[in-house]
Scaffold this motif. Structure first.
Motif, short mmCIF file in Angstrom:
data_model
loop_
_atom_site.label_atom_id
_atom_site.label_comp_id
_atom_site.label_asym_id
_atom_site.label_seq_id
_atom_site.Cartn_x
_atom_site.Cartn_y
_atom_site.Cartn_z
N ARG A 196 0.82 -1.19 0.00
CA ARG A 196 0.00 0.00 0.00
C ARG A 196 0.86 1.26 0.00
O ARG A 196 0.51 2.26 -0.61
N TYR A 211 -5.77 4.72 -1.56
CA TYR A 211 -6.95 3.88 -1.80
C TYR A 211 -6.92 3.30 -3.20
O TYR A 211 -7.29 2.14 -3.42
N GLY A 244 -6.85 -1.83 4.21
CA GLY A 244 -7.01 -0.74 3.25
C GLY A 244 -7.43 0.56 3.91
O GLY A 244 -7.01 1.64 3.49
N GLY A 245 -8.26 0.48 4.93
CA GLY A 245 -8.73 1.70 5.60
C GLY A 245 -8.93 1.53 7.08
O GLY A 245 -9.72 2.26 7.71
N LEU A 267 -1.36 4.77 8.34
CA LEU A 267 -2.20 5.92 8.65
C LEU A 267 -2.39 6.00 10.17
O LEU A 267 -2.70 5.00 10.81
N GLY A 269 -4.46 6.36 12.72
CA GLY A 269 -5.89 6.34 12.99
C GLY A 269 -6.23 6.98 14.33
O GLY A 269 -5.56 6.75 15.33
N ILE A 270 -7.29 7.75 14.32
CA ILE A 270 -7.76 8.38 15.56
C ILE A 270 -8.46 7.32 16.42
O ILE A 270 -8.36 7.34 17.65
C1 PLP Z 1 -8.85 6.75 7.77
C2 PLP Z 1 -7.97 5.55 7.77
C3 PLP Z 1 -7.81 4.74 8.91
C4 PLP Z 1 -8.61 4.93 10.18
O1 PLP Z 1 -8.45 6.17 10.76
P1 PLP Z 1 -9.52 6.71 11.80
O2 PLP Z 1 -9.02 8.05 12.15
O3 PLP Z 1 -9.51 5.79 12.94
O4 PLP Z 1 -10.82 6.71 11.10
C5 PLP Z 1 -6.91 3.69 8.85
N1 PLP Z 1 -6.22 3.43 7.73
C6 PLP Z 1 -6.36 4.18 6.61
C7 PLP Z 1 -5.57 3.83 5.41
C8 PLP Z 1 -7.24 5.26 6.59
O5 PLP Z 1 -7.37 5.98 5.48
#
Ligand code: PLP
Length: 367
Positions: A196, A211, A244-245, A267, A269-270
């Motif tokens: 990624r 993405y 992926g997210g 990333l 993540g919050i």
């Molecule tokens: C947005 C995202 C997250 C999760 O982030 P949150 O702030 O917890 O929503 C994790 N990985 C990727 C690649 C993201 O784009």
């Protein structure tokens, strides 16, 4: 350079003449799904290299006009955020740590050579949208209004440099319960052909390109009966990074949480950070460090690893039941979600929906 930016920005509002009536809205809110329906308005703010941020407006939701030479269409200079507006029992509307989203948008902007929007203007843009579209925040259990701020290079120019004109927008989409029919552990696909993000790349920025890179492996996951992809580090193909997210956590039998450390390719993540806080508050040890796939495999086989989950704003916390790859499959698709996974999920959603005290000051009222 002259600047006409006022700080904070003053917003104007143009009400939509095509707003859905209450019956239409209620029909959508009864079964909104995710990312399919949008509210009646959107926010737009424009930035120019000479004028800074200006023309902050709430306008009717609708198509955006872009010149075919707009650089975002060619060079993908784009970033976004995702957060939710939650309706509490008294009707008030709140968001969860929006200043963390504002700061992350600023970090993403820096990496993508886009201009930074202040935290104050970011949060005000959300409030302005909620002020006109508050009836779109659903009230059924675990529903919310998903807010999608984004920023892109709108200058018409095919030369390769950071754009001199940029647009920021916020759209909003009602979101239903992520899990219809109860929470079931996911099967996830280990991508070994694709990564990624690489060292020094865009992995820590919330940008569409990451993405785009995940879509082909995501197709591979579907073909193999999996809902999501797990990516490995691009240097050695040995350490787990994230889905992926969503970010990933393993739980050890002694209650220790283990999650990949942030090293610029993951990333921030919050939800990840909030889970770490809540777990530490309960006295759990949390290790942020490299985790090899081998450690996961061996740990599940020996009983050392008892739970695995993924987390992110959209699905909050999702149990992972199975990790599948070309060469092996570990876990049990029919296993019940882990107890710690589910209790952290409940605590987090209780805070977000105002059912438990907000002891960390994580909630900000939007309306
Ligand atoms: C947005 C995202 C997250 C999760 O982030 P949150 O702030 O917890 O929503 C994790 N990985 C990727 C690649 C993201 O784009």
């Amino acid at each position: 350079m002259t600047t006409t930016t006022t700080f904070p920005l003053a917003f104007s509002t143009t009400p939509s003449q095509a707003a859905r009536d209450e019956a239409e809205r209620e029909e959508i809110l009864a079964d909104p799904g995710f990312g399919k329906h949008f509210t009646d308005h959107m926010v737009q703010i424009t930035w120019t290299v000479d004028g800074g941020w200006h023309d902050a407006e709430v306008v009717p939701y609708g198509p955006i006009t872009l010149d075919p030479a707009a650089s975002v269409l060619h060079y993908a200079q784009e970033i976004f955020e995702g957060l939710k507006a939650y309706r509490h029992a008294d009707g008030s509307i709140w968001s969860f740590r929006p200043e963390a989203n504002a700061l992350r948008l600023q970090r993403s902007a820096e990496r993508l050579a886009l201009p930074q929007l202040s935290t104050e203007d970011f949060i005000e843009s959300l409030r302005q949208l909620i002020a006109v579209d508050r009836s779109w925040v659903p009230s059924a259990h675990e529903t919310s209004l998903y807010l999608r701020p984004f920023m892109y290079a709108s200058e018409s120019f095919l030369g390769v440099r950071s754009a001199h004109k940029v647009d920021y927008r916020v759209i909003a989409s009602p979101a239903g319960t992520y899990f219809t029919g109860g929470i079931r552990p996911l099967s996830i696909w280990l991508s070994t052909d694709y990564t990624r993000a690489g060292r020094g790349g865009l992995g820590a920025a919330k940008t569409g390109g990451n993405y785009a890179a995940s879509l082909l492996p995501q197709e591979e996951a579907y073909r193999n009966g999996c809902a999501q992809v797990l990516f490995l580090d691009s240097d050695e193909g040995k350490y787990i990074e994230e889905l992926g997210g969503m970010n990933v956590f393993l739980v050890r039998h002694d209650g220790t949480l283990i999650t990949p450390e942030l090293r610029g390719t993951i990333l921030e993540g919050i939800t990840r950070e909030s889970v770490i806080r809540l777990a530490k508050d309960r006295g759990h040890a949390v290790e942020e460090r490299p985790i090899s796939v081998q450690e996961w495999r061996d740990g599940v086989a020996s009983g050392e690893i008892t739970e695995v989950f993924a987390c992110g704003t959209a699905a909050v916390i999702t149990p992972i039941g199975v990790l599948k790859s070309r060469d092996f499959e570990i876990g049990d698709a029919s296993a019940e979600p882990g107890a710690l996974t589910m209790s952290l999920r409940e605590e987090l959603t209780d805070i977000q929906y105002g059912r438990k005290p907000d002891r960390h000051g994580w909630l900000t009222q939007l309306g």
